[in-house]
Design a protein around this motif. Structure first.
Motif, PDB file in Angstrom:
ATOM      1  N   VAL A  85       0.824  -1.214   0.000  1.00  0.00           N
ATOM      2  CA  VAL A  85       0.000   0.000   0.000  1.00  0.00           C
ATOM      3  C   VAL A  85       0.855   1.260   0.000  1.00  0.00           C
ATOM      4  O   VAL A  85       0.586   2.220  -0.721  1.00  0.00           O
ATOM      5  N   HIS A  86       1.914   1.288   0.818  1.00  0.00           N
ATOM      6  CA  HIS A  86       2.721   2.504   0.969  1.00  0.00           C
ATOM      7  C   HIS A  86       4.117   2.376   0.364  1.00  0.00           C
ATOM      8  O   HIS A  86       4.789   3.380   0.135  1.00  0.00           O
ATOM      9  N   TRP A  87       4.574   1.169   0.132  1.00  0.00           N
ATOM     10  CA  TRP A  87       5.943   0.930  -0.325  1.00  0.00           C
ATOM     11  C   TRP A  87       6.048   1.142  -1.832  1.00  0.00           C
ATOM     12  O   TRP A  87       5.065   1.000  -2.555  1.00  0.00           O
ATOM     13  N   ASN A  88       7.251   1.485  -2.326  1.00  0.00           N
ATOM     14  CA  ASN A  88       7.503   1.550  -3.765  1.00  0.00           C
ATOM     15  C   ASN A  88       8.977   1.243  -4.037  1.00  0.00           C
ATOM     16  O   ASN A  88       9.758   1.043  -3.100  1.00  0.00           O
ATOM     17  N   PHE A  89       9.350   1.225  -5.305  1.00  0.00           N
ATOM     18  CA  PHE A  89      10.681   0.771  -5.677  1.00  0.00           C
ATOM     19  C   PHE A  89      11.780   1.697  -5.159  1.00  0.00           C
ATOM     20  O   PHE A  89      12.894   1.248  -4.902  1.00  0.00           O
ATOM     21  N   PHE A  90      11.510   2.985  -5.015  1.00  0.00           N
ATOM     22  CA  PHE A  90      12.513   3.907  -4.482  1.00  0.00           C
ATOM     23  C   PHE A  90      12.907   3.507  -3.057  1.00  0.00           C
ATOM     24  O   PHE A  90      14.087   3.541  -2.696  1.00  0.00           O
ATOM     25  N   PHE A  91      11.918   3.115  -2.243  1.00  0.00           N
ATOM     26  CA  PHE A  91      12.213   2.662  -0.886  1.00  0.00           C
ATOM     27  C   PHE A  91      13.011   1.353  -0.910  1.00  0.00           C
ATOM     28  O   PHE A  91      13.921   1.154  -0.095  1.00  0.00           O
ATOM     29  N   THR A  92      12.661   0.462  -1.841  1.00  0.00           N
ATOM     30  CA  THR A  92      13.391  -0.799  -1.968  1.00  0.00           C
ATOM     31  C   THR A  92      14.852  -0.552  -2.295  1.00  0.00           C
ATOM     32  O   THR A  92      15.757  -1.128  -1.672  1.00  0.00           O
ATOM     33  N   LEU A  93      15.111   0.309  -3.267  1.00  0.00           N
ATOM     34  CA  LEU A  93      16.478   0.593  -3.696  1.00  0.00           C
ATOM     35  C   LEU A  93      17.290   1.216  -2.565  1.00  0.00           C
ATOM     36  O   LEU A  93      18.444   0.830  -2.328  1.00  0.00           O
ATOM     37  N   ALA A  94      16.692   2.159  -1.840  1.00  0.00           N
ATOM     38  CA  ALA A  94      17.396   2.805  -0.726  1.00  0.00           C
ATOM     39  C   ALA A  94      17.696   1.793   0.395  1.00  0.00           C
ATOM     40  O   ALA A  94      18.810   1.754   0.929  1.00  0.00           O
ATOM     41  N   SER A  95      16.711   0.964   0.730  1.00  0.00           N
ATOM     42  CA  SER A  95      16.896  -0.014   1.811  1.00  0.00           C
ATOM     43  C   SER A  95      17.957  -1.049   1.464  1.00  0.00           C
ATOM     44  O   SER A  95      18.786  -1.421   2.307  1.00  0.00           O
ATOM     45  N   VAL A  96      17.941  -1.517   0.223  1.00  0.00           N
ATOM     46  CA  VAL A  96      18.912  -2.522  -0.209  1.00  0.00           C
ATOM     47  C   VAL A  96      20.327  -1.957  -0.164  1.00  0.00           C
ATOM     48  O   VAL A  96      21.271  -2.626   0.283  1.00  0.00           O
ATOM     49  N   ARG A  97      20.495  -0.721  -0.614  1.00  0.00           N
ATOM     50  CA  ARG A  97      21.823  -0.112  -0.617  1.00  0.00           C
ATOM     51  C   ARG A  97      22.358   0.045   0.805  1.00  0.00           C
ATOM     52  O   ARG A  97      23.536  -0.209   1.081  1.00  0.00           O
ATOM     53  N   LEU A  98      21.493   0.449   1.723  1.00  0.00           N
ATOM     54  CA  LEU A  98      21.929   0.609   3.112  1.00  0.00           C
ATOM     55  C   LEU A  98      22.270  -0.740   3.744  1.00  0.00           C
ATOM     56  O   LEU A  98      23.307  -0.887   4.405  1.00  0.00           O
ATOM     57  N   ALA A  99      21.405  -1.725   3.550  1.00  0.00           N
ATOM     58  CA  ALA A  99      21.639  -3.048   4.139  1.00  0.00           C
ATOM     59  C   ALA A  99      22.897  -3.693   3.562  1.00  0.00           C
ATOM     60  O   ALA A  99      23.677  -4.325   4.288  1.00  0.00           O
ATOM     61  N   ALA A 100      23.106  -3.532   2.256  1.00  0.00           N
ATOM     62  CA  ALA A 100      24.297  -4.111   1.615  1.00  0.00           C
ATOM     63  C   ALA A 100      25.571  -3.463   2.147  1.00  0.00           C
ATOM     64  O   ALA A 100      26.574  -4.149   2.398  1.00  0.00           O
TER      65      ALA A 100
END
Length: 505
Positions: free
Chosen positions: A235-250
């Motif tokens: 509902v609230h998530w989108n690909f920009f959040f995915t990309l940012a989260s993945v980069r930080l976690a990696a």
């Protein structure tokens, strides 16, 4: 049904296409790149100078590099398997013309040319295939996000609902792959001593534009009631959040584990995540919600696809970091890159076999949950496309050796052997000066990739608000898509011509 509901239904409940069709489509960008390079070399052969007009350079790049992709994913999609054959035939014809004309002038035996090619040295600081890969992923994504709303875009190319391999499913993974190839951990020289968490600190600062764009997209979509596919990210998530989260976690994981062991961390993460999907109720939760009726109660339940698929995307990112480190090993000769091509081919073959085994033993590919088969599929096809681009670059280097003085933007430059250091440095410097002075659509988009993607998203929204896309005729669809892509490319081209880079983070 309202217009919003009609558009949501238009992109829902789809099952993707075959792996063979996607592989055929992946051969198109390298063939377009090869055709553009051969045309530029042929022009130089006839006129003794490169294409100097900026207007004609932009038109040539757009008509050869972008327009064929627009046609192939719309009105020409029924004959997608024939388009690579047609493009390859054009390339063969132009190469034959260049070689026959050069043979009449120079009379150099073909065998000698092959020997010179194998001994040739390339600029080790530049790997054009990485740049071209990232730019083309951006271009193909920009085309698809608008084209998918038109009936001429085949439904099998759109994102699959639960299981399946759609073209747009691959695009999401390829975006992650392309970002990892140039991340700080890859570009950082191995011999430099940096604080262990320095890359993580830089990434925290670097991802704020992605978070801002994600918030901007969320607010704009909700405020204008724009159509959205909830099962894509939630509902609230989108690909920009995915990309940012993945980069930080990696960055966090690569600060803890050695980066040259990134593939092991990726493998462990993907396998562990798949075990949880297969042996627990996690997959049922992702697909059907906490109550089994696809309700969206609470933040985690409402955004379960976006949040839990992060594990799969993180595995892709870490494996791609390993690919980037391998590609950046200094290979200064054509022989070295021919060996690298063999390595890429072997990796694609191994991953393709693993993909079949994974699907047989676990479940089909699913972008929605980002399972192990999805990770394997994305890596296999991204390496295939990357290999195609390396092969294209080597083919253009060979052709440039036939026509002395010719040049192709965003392609390897032949330099002096490393033993003649002074000449080698001068040749590299000249090559870099040429790179700056020669305008090219690929270089233009590469300079402002995030802006290009943002502009494409804004334009897609504007077109959907102004036009009834799902009832458009073919001619109108092609006109709109060409105007949309040309406008985006023109903006990037103007910024590049003025040497403007809109990046301040």
């Amino acid at each position: 049904m309202s217009q919003k509901q009609l558009k949501e239904a238009f992109i829902s409940n789809l099952n993707g296409t075959s792996l063979l069709e996607i592989s055929a489509g992946l051969s198109l960008p390298p063939l377009c790149l090869l055709l553009r390079g051969l045309l530029l070399i042929l022009y130089y052969l006839h006129h003794g100078k490169p294409v100097s007009s900026r207007k004609y350079s932009l038109l040539l790049d757009f008509l050869v590099l972008v327009s064929p992709l627009l046609f192939s994913c719309t009105v020409l999609s029924p004959i997608i398997f024939f388009i690579p054959v047609i493009l390859a035939a054009f390339c063969a014809g132009i190469f034959s013309k260049i070689y026959s004309q050069r043979k009449q002038e120079a009379r150099v035996p073909f065998g000698q040319i092959v020997k010179e090619f194998q001994k040739a040295y390339l600029d080790p600081e530049c790997i054009p295939a990485i740049t071209v890969f990232r730019v083309y992923v951006n271009v193909l994504t920009s085309i698809s996000i608008l084209a998918v709303d038109f009936p001429q875009y085949p439904r099998r190319y759109a994102k699959a609902e639960t299981y399946g391999t759609g073209v747009m499913d691959l695009g999401v993974g390829a975006f992650i792959f392309g970002n990892a190839l140039v991340c700080p951990e890859v570009r950082q020289k191995s011999h430099t001593t940096q604080p262990r968490f320095s890359s993580l600190a830089r990434q925290v600062f670097a991802v704020w534009p992605l978070i801002s764009l994600g918030m901007g997209r969320l607010l704009s979509v909700k405020s204008i009631e724009y159509h959205e596919h909830t099962s894509e990210y939630g509902v609230h998530w989108n690909f920009f959040f995915t990309l940012a989260s993945v980069r930080l976690a990696a960055s966090l994981l690569l600060a803890i584990f050695p980066k040259h062991k990134a593939w092991l961390v990726a493998l462990a993460l993907a396998v562990l995540y798949q075990l949880l999907l297969s042996t627990t109720s996690l997959k049922t939760f992702i697909l059907h919600g906490s109550d089994g009726r696809n309700s969206r109660l609470g933040f985690l339940d409402a955004n379960r696809e976006g949040l839990l698929s992060l594990f799969g995307y993180l595995a892709i990112y870490l494996a791609s970091v390993q690919v980037g480190l391998w590609l950046l090993q200094r290979r200064s000769s054509v022989r070295g890159w021919l060996q690298a091509l063999k390595g890429l081919a072997l990796a694609v073959l191994v991953l393709s076999v693993l993909l079949q085994l994974c699907q047989a033993c676990t479940e089909p590919v699913s972008r929605r949950v980002a399972n192990l088969p999805f990770c394997t599929w994305v890596l296999a096809h991204c390496l295939l496309l990357l290999g195609f681009f390396v092969l294209t670059d080597l083919a253009l280097v060979f052709t440039k050796l036939l026509v002395e003085g010719s040049s192709v933007p965003c392609c390897w430059k032949v330099v002096q052997p490393p033993d003649s250091r002074k000449k080698g440095v001068e040749a590299v410097q000249v090559g870099r000066q040429d790179k700056l002075s020669q305008l090219c659509l690929i270089s233009a988009i590469n300079k402002n990739q995030l802006l290009f993607f943002l502009l494409a998203n804004v334009m897609t929204g504007a077109v959907n608000i102004l036009i009834d896309t799902i009832h458009s005729k073919a001619a109108f669809t092609l006109c709109i898509l060409h105007l949309y892509m040309f406008f985006n490319c023109l903006i990037m081209y103007i910024l590049h011509a003025r040497n403007i880079v809109l990046k301040f983070w």
